[in-house]
Design a protein around this motif. Structure first.
Motif, PDB file in Angstrom:
ATOM      1  N   PRO A 249     -10.908 -31.543  -3.354  1.00 45.81           N
ATOM      2  CA  PRO A 249     -10.185 -31.618  -2.070  1.00 45.81           C
ATOM      3  C   PRO A 249      -9.011 -30.602  -2.172  1.00 45.81           C
ATOM      4  CG  PRO A 249     -10.447 -33.700  -2.963  1.00 45.81           C
ATOM      5  CD  PRO A 249     -11.118 -33.183  -3.660  1.00 45.81           C
ATOM      6  N   PRO A 250      -8.296 -30.276  -1.190  1.00 47.91           N
ATOM      7  CA  PRO A 250      -7.192 -29.639  -1.577  1.00 47.91           C
ATOM      8  C   PRO A 250      -5.796 -30.323  -1.848  1.00 47.91           C
ATOM      9  CG  PRO A 250      -7.379 -29.703   1.035  1.00 47.91           C
ATOM     10  CD  PRO A 250      -8.776 -30.219   0.288  1.00 47.91           C
ATOM     11  N   GLY A 251      -4.880 -29.973  -2.398  1.00 50.64           N
ATOM     12  CA  GLY A 251      -3.745 -30.857  -2.605  1.00 50.64           C
ATOM     13  C   GLY A 251      -3.292 -30.773  -4.098  1.00 50.64           C
ATOM     14  N   LEU A 252      -2.033 -30.877  -4.388  1.00 50.20           N
ATOM     15  CA  LEU A 252      -1.460 -31.120  -5.427  1.00 50.20           C
ATOM     16  C   LEU A 252      -2.309 -32.003  -6.730  1.00 50.20           C
ATOM     17  CD1 LEU A 252       2.491 -30.267  -5.153  1.00 50.20           C
ATOM     18  CD2 LEU A 252       0.962 -28.925  -6.764  1.00 50.20           C
ATOM     19  N   LYS A 253      -2.153 -33.055  -5.992  1.00 51.55           N
ATOM     20  CA  LYS A 253      -2.745 -34.207  -6.837  1.00 51.55           C
ATOM     21  C   LYS A 253      -4.209 -34.088  -7.189  1.00 51.55           C
ATOM     22  CE  LYS A 253       0.204 -37.589  -4.613  1.00 51.55           C
ATOM     23  NZ  LYS A 253       0.103 -38.651  -3.289  1.00 51.55           N
ATOM     24  N   SER A 254      -4.727 -33.539  -6.274  1.00 51.83           N
ATOM     25  CA  SER A 254      -6.388 -33.075  -6.363  1.00 51.83           C
ATOM     26  C   SER A 254      -6.516 -32.373  -7.575  1.00 51.83           C
ATOM     27  CB  SER A 254      -6.544 -32.700  -5.226  1.00 51.83           C
ATOM     28  OG  SER A 254      -7.959 -32.353  -5.171  1.00 51.83           O
ATOM     29  N   GLY A 255      -5.563 -31.382  -7.792  1.00 53.56           N
ATOM     30  CA  GLY A 255      -5.654 -30.441  -8.690  1.00 53.56           C
ATOM     31  C   GLY A 255      -5.620 -30.983 -10.032  1.00 53.56           C
ATOM     32  N   GLY A 256      -4.501 -31.923 -10.176  1.00 52.67           N
ATOM     33  CA  GLY A 256      -4.141 -32.590 -11.602  1.00 52.67           C
ATOM     34  C   GLY A 256      -5.570 -33.646 -11.754  1.00 52.67           C
TER      35      GLY A 256
ATOM     36  N   LEU B  87       6.109 -20.473  -5.371  1.00 49.08           N
ATOM     37  CA  LEU B  87       5.844 -21.521  -6.375  1.00 49.08           C
ATOM     38  C   LEU B  87       5.314 -21.521  -7.538  1.00 49.08           C
ATOM     39  CD1 LEU B  87       5.837 -24.791  -6.660  1.00 49.08           C
ATOM     40  CD2 LEU B  87       4.017 -24.883  -5.419  1.00 49.08           C
ATOM     41  N   GLN B  88       4.179 -20.781  -7.511  1.00 45.70           N
ATOM     42  CA  GLN B  88       3.145 -20.487  -8.829  1.00 45.70           C
ATOM     43  C   GLN B  88       4.021 -19.767  -9.658  1.00 45.70           C
ATOM     44  OE1 GLN B  88      -0.643 -20.768  -8.421  1.00 45.70           O
ATOM     45  NE2 GLN B  88      -0.767 -20.442  -6.085  1.00 45.70           N
ATOM     46  N   GLU B  89       4.856 -18.895  -9.025  1.00 40.16           N
ATOM     47  CA  GLU B  89       5.790 -18.040 -10.030  1.00 40.16           C
ATOM     48  C   GLU B  89       6.890 -18.838 -10.651  1.00 40.16           C
ATOM     49  OE1 GLU B  89       7.310 -14.950  -7.807  1.00 40.16           O
ATOM     50  OE2 GLU B  89       8.634 -14.041  -9.367  1.00 40.16           O
ATOM     51  N   SER B  90       7.338 -19.842 -10.083  1.00 39.41           N
ATOM     52  CA  SER B  90       8.413 -20.550 -10.525  1.00 39.41           C
ATOM     53  C   SER B  90       8.077 -21.823 -11.466  1.00 39.41           C
ATOM     54  CB  SER B  90       9.251 -21.175  -9.323  1.00 39.41           C
ATOM     55  OG  SER B  90       9.621 -20.112  -8.434  1.00 39.41           O
ATOM     56  N   VAL B  91       7.055 -22.162 -11.502  1.00 46.65           N
ATOM     57  CA  VAL B  91       6.783 -23.414 -12.273  1.00 46.65           C
ATOM     58  C   VAL B  91       6.650 -22.749 -13.787  1.00 46.65           C
ATOM     59  CG1 VAL B  91       5.371 -24.802 -10.728  1.00 46.65           C
ATOM     60  CG2 VAL B  91       4.198 -23.063 -12.116  1.00 46.65           C
ATOM     61  N   SER B  92       6.468 -23.767 -14.609  1.00 47.17           N
ATOM     62  CA  SER B  92       6.832 -23.501 -16.162  1.00 47.17           C
ATOM     63  C   SER B  92       5.296 -24.070 -16.893  1.00 47.17           C
ATOM     64  CB  SER B  92       8.091 -24.002 -16.428  1.00 47.17           C
ATOM     65  OG  SER B  92       8.193 -23.774 -18.047  1.00 47.17           O
TER      66      SER B  92
ATOM     67  N   VAL C 158      -3.255 -24.951  -3.725  1.00 47.76           N
ATOM     68  CA  VAL C 158      -2.218 -25.568  -4.748  1.00 47.76           C
ATOM     69  C   VAL C 158      -2.659 -26.284  -5.896  1.00 47.76           C
ATOM     70  CG1 VAL C 158      -0.339 -25.421  -3.067  1.00 47.76           C
ATOM     71  CG2 VAL C 158      -1.600 -27.505  -3.314  1.00 47.76           C
ATOM     72  N   LEU C 159      -3.994 -26.192  -5.866  1.00 49.96           N
ATOM     73  CA  LEU C 159      -4.843 -26.883  -7.220  1.00 49.96           C
ATOM     74  C   LEU C 159      -4.306 -26.261  -8.475  1.00 49.96           C
ATOM     75  CD1 LEU C 159      -8.621 -26.776  -5.816  1.00 49.96           C
ATOM     76  CD2 LEU C 159      -7.146 -28.545  -5.930  1.00 49.96           C
ATOM     77  N   ALA C 160      -4.304 -25.372  -8.568  1.00 53.72           N
ATOM     78  CA  ALA C 160      -3.746 -24.913  -9.966  1.00 53.72           C
ATOM     79  C   ALA C 160      -2.446 -25.326 -10.437  1.00 53.72           C
ATOM     80  CB  ALA C 160      -3.622 -23.343 -10.094  1.00 53.72           C
ATOM     81  N   THR C 161      -1.489 -25.320  -9.610  1.00 52.52           N
ATOM     82  CA  THR C 161      -0.150 -25.799  -9.505  1.00 52.52           C
ATOM     83  C   THR C 161      -0.273 -27.329 -10.020  1.00 52.52           C
ATOM     84  OG1 THR C 161       0.482 -24.409  -7.858  1.00 52.52           O
ATOM     85  CG2 THR C 161       2.141 -25.984  -8.449  1.00 52.52           C
ATOM     86  N   GLY C 162      -1.059 -28.120  -9.007  1.00 53.46           N
ATOM     87  CA  GLY C 162      -1.085 -29.417  -9.530  1.00 53.46           C
ATOM     88  C   GLY C 162      -1.633 -29.742 -10.829  1.00 53.46           C
ATOM     89  N   ALA C 163      -2.558 -29.017 -11.263  1.00 53.20           N
ATOM     90  CA  ALA C 163      -3.137 -28.937 -12.738  1.00 53.20           C
ATOM     91  C   ALA C 163      -2.033 -28.720 -13.606  1.00 53.20           C
ATOM     92  CB  ALA C 163      -4.159 -27.987 -12.866  1.00 53.20           C
ATOM     93  N   LEU C 164      -1.227 -27.654 -13.470  1.00 50.61           N
ATOM     94  CA  LEU C 164      -0.202 -27.359 -14.453  1.00 50.61           C
ATOM     95  C   LEU C 164       0.977 -28.566 -14.804  1.00 50.61           C
ATOM     96  CD1 LEU C 164       0.906 -25.134 -16.334  1.00 50.61           C
ATOM     97  CD2 LEU C 164       2.283 -24.449 -14.145  1.00 50.61           C
ATOM     98  N   LEU C 165       1.186 -29.233 -13.412  1.00 52.96           N
ATOM     99  CA  LEU C 165       2.116 -30.219 -13.431  1.00 52.96           C
ATOM    100  C   LEU C 165       1.393 -31.540 -14.146  1.00 52.96           C
ATOM    101  CD1 LEU C 165       3.605 -29.993  -9.858  1.00 52.96           C
ATOM    102  CD2 LEU C 165       4.493 -29.164 -11.855  1.00 52.96           C
TER     103      LEU C 165
ATOM    104  N   ILE D 237      -4.545 -22.002 -17.670  1.00 46.92           N
ATOM    105  CA  ILE D 237      -4.800 -22.363 -16.349  1.00 46.92           C
ATOM    106  C   ILE D 237      -4.609 -21.096 -15.354  1.00 46.92           C
ATOM    107  CG2 ILE D 237      -3.983 -23.670 -14.197  1.00 46.92           C
ATOM    108  CD1 ILE D 237      -3.201 -25.995 -16.252  1.00 46.92           C
ATOM    109  N   ALA D 238      -5.490 -20.791 -14.549  1.00 46.84           N
ATOM    110  CA  ALA D 238      -5.510 -19.629 -13.727  1.00 46.84           C
ATOM    111  C   ALA D 238      -5.601 -20.187 -12.220  1.00 46.84           C
ATOM    112  CB  ALA D 238      -6.563 -18.616 -13.788  1.00 46.84           C
ATOM    113  N   GLY D 239      -5.017 -19.528 -11.415  1.00 51.34           N
ATOM    114  CA  GLY D 239      -4.715 -19.796 -10.048  1.00 51.34           C
ATOM    115  C   GLY D 239      -5.158 -18.820  -8.828  1.00 51.34           C
ATOM    116  N   SER D 240      -5.141 -19.217  -7.784  1.00 47.40           N
ATOM    117  CA  SER D 240      -5.372 -18.263  -6.551  1.00 47.40           C
ATOM    118  C   SER D 240      -4.315 -18.191  -5.547  1.00 47.40           C
ATOM    119  CB  SER D 240      -6.568 -18.286  -6.184  1.00 47.40           C
ATOM    120  OG  SER D 240      -6.759 -19.468  -5.641  1.00 47.40           O
ATOM    121  N   ASP D 241      -4.373 -17.530  -4.850  1.00 45.92           N
ATOM    122  CA  ASP D 241      -3.209 -17.370  -3.703  1.00 45.92           C
ATOM    123  C   ASP D 241      -1.941 -17.427  -4.201  1.00 45.92           C
ATOM    124  OD1 ASP D 241      -4.985 -17.433  -1.488  1.00 45.92           O
ATOM    125  OD2 ASP D 241      -5.693 -19.175  -2.245  1.00 45.92           O
TER     126      ASP D 241
END
Lengths: 343, 343
Positions: free
Chosen positions: A232-239, A291-296, A261-268, A283-287
């Motif tokens: 499912p979509p969502g940050l938590k879901s990516g994690g 945000l994706q540029e600013s995470v570390s 935002v799955l990739a971002t969630g996974a990265l976090l 980790i590679a994402g899409s869209d």
DNA sequence: CCTGCTGACGTTAGCGCGAACGTATGCTGG
DNA sequence: CCAGCATACGTTCGCGCTAACGTCAGCAGG
């Protein structure tokens, strides 16, 4: 005895009509009508009398009556899978920016369902919209038939349709996913997981999965079904997806997250676990988003020209309406791979 | 000799009308009209003949003509400052969910400008919308006058209007900002910076600044004008604002970011600099999102019931239209302070 | 002086429905 | 047996505008 029945204060609520303006300016309503649509075809003296009357009354022409008489509206209908998703918001904004106030925009939410889309199509056709923009390539047979039958311009955006109803503008999710997968292969990763949104009624997700599988088979690699999942979509879901994948196949060395935002969630999640990305796992994402540029570390992602798609879609629609173009058209606006540190 | 002029294939494009359905079913068009609006007031046998004809032709009633005849539409107009901002997307979704397909939604983007809003209002009134929902409390005098004059329900959402045109539903940005500032004061912070979006034409930002200043003066503290700044929206902008503040006033110990994703950007910037939040500096945000919850440390923020506001706004509008309610109303849906680790 | 033309405006006739009112039929009760 | 009423449906008219065409004045050219 009661009050005068038709006083300005009570029943006078009916509002100013064109005939009233015409009477005030001492012309026929046809002349007022002409002024409203093309001020250059009446004499300056007449025009100023008419405009004075319009200003004095605050007259706002009734477009409902105008539409009935001219048998067309200027209303454009737009159907998106969800109004909540900021991805679609980009496209909506692009459409709205091009249409401007001359072409009111009616927006409906299909709720990611074919039936919902069909209901929205019917509602729009009832309003006699002058054109429809869809954000889905998959439609119910009835919805498709209604669109064809209606004989109005129709533009499918987003994932590029192979059998467009009329016109299409977007990009190929399959090609993009394939390109990203090949990029990861080129970087030496061999156990590449894939996570996308549920593919049911979502041709975009399905196409991306196909692109991923396609790239693997081109590289003569077998996809490991255990690490090709839907989420499912969502940050938590990516994690959660990341956690699941590393548990099932510990030797996994990269994951391509195709959706929201799955990739971002996974990265976090990876950061939380103290893993070094991309050393432990890439980790590679899409869209792509700010945000994706600013995470570390910043995320390597696919970027789609969503705003531009909205603009082009509206542009193609207006061109068709004004007769400046005709016939089918499929416009591929492509995609970019944004290379950053995460993969 | 040319083809028959009016053949189905060429000029027959005019589409099915109610009279055609009526003829097919052997009734008058009035009976068809009745079926379309309330199937229960015709006999079952008649009804099934009419429905068969509708199915066979794929007839879609012309709402433009219906609206002209009945002198009303079911279209609701919604004006938001920006279609790009996911904050407004929440409210739009709420509105859309309540309205459903019976009430088409027309959406315009004011571009954060009073003039843009006025243009959109005029366009909507031209379409004779049955009601308008605004996402701004500040309006141009002309816009306000047109709304008053139009005599249709009008709902202002978001920041609670003190002098609503008609009805209002939302929350008090001032109270919320004040509450958050007091919360920070209660945690012992004494050099609290404040960052908001540009206040020009944005009553929400202005109200929040006022709330912040209000809380400080209640605590008998003087605001330091060097650390009360405005900033454009965006993640990067939030980071830059943080950098600026600590440079200007190094003893700053907390910052309240009131707007969009500013706080998240600031947090990411702090992380990049290796600062421990909240030990080096506390960060509080507003407009809680999944993102703010997922960053590390998770952000203390204000949460506003944006989706619910959309729902209530649409609900109040429909109630007014159906006569179930009347008169002015101001609904305060409040806010929450979400306490997390960052402050 | 008449023809032909252009420009500026008016007239007529709907667009496809729905509100209001009219009519026919059946049914009830005194 | 018919007033009284409800049910089911039809007729008329007009919502406020615009397409199409009509009119009339002015003017140029032969």
């Amino acid at each position: 005895m009661k009050e005068t029945a038709d006083s300005e204060e009570t029943h006078g609520r009916r509002g100013t009509r064109m005939a009233d303006i015409a009477a005030m300016a001492g012309v026929s309503s046809m002349t007022v009508s002409r002024v409203l649509r093309d001020r250059s075809c009446v004499m300056p003296a007449t025009l100023s009398r008419i405009e004075a009357a319009i200003d004095a009354t605050g007259y706002v022409p009734n477009r409902v009556a105008g539409s009935l008489a001219s048998r067309r509206t200027d209303i454009v209908g737009l159907i998106v899978p969800s109004l909540r998703n900021s991805l679609f918001a980009e496209t909506i904004k692009g459409v709205s920016d091009i249409l401007g106030p001359m072409h009111p925009l009616m927006i409906a939410d299909s709720g990611y369902s074919l039936k919902g889309e069909e209901i929205a199509i019917r509602a729009f056709l009832g309003q006699r919209v002058c054109g429809i923009i869809l954000h889905n390539t998959k439609h119910s047979p009835r919805g498709r038939a209604m669109l064809l039958e209606a004989g109005i311009p129709c533009i499918e955006t987003g994932n590029l349709a192979q059998q467009p109803i009329d016109m299409a503008v977007g990009f190929s999710n399959r090609d993009a996913a394939s390109a990203m997968t090949m990029y990861l292969l080129g970087r030496g990763y061999r156990h590449i997981g894939f996570v996308c949104l549920p593919t049911k009624d979502n041709d975009r997700a399905a196409e991306r999965k196909a692109g991923y599988l396609n790239a693997l088979s081109h590289a003569s690699l077998l996809a490991d079904p255990r690490i090709v999942i839907e989420s499912p979509p969502g940050l938590k879901s990516g994690g959660q997806a990341l956690s699941y994948l590393v548990e099932v196949v510990p030797e996994i060395d990269a994951v391509f997250f195709s959706g929201d935002v799955l990739a971002t969630g996974a990265l976090l999640e990876a950061n939380r676990r103290g893993w070094i990305v991309p050393d432990r796992i890439a980790i590679a994402g899409s869209d792509d988003s700010e945000l994706q540029e600013s995470v570390s570390p910043p995320l390597t992602t696919l970027r789609f020209p969503r705003y531009e798609i909205g603009r082009r879609a509206a542009d193609m629609l207006l061109n068709r309406l004004s007769g400046r173009s005709s016939g089918r058209a499929i416009v591929d606006l492509g995609f970019e791979i944004i290379r950053r540190a995460s993969a």
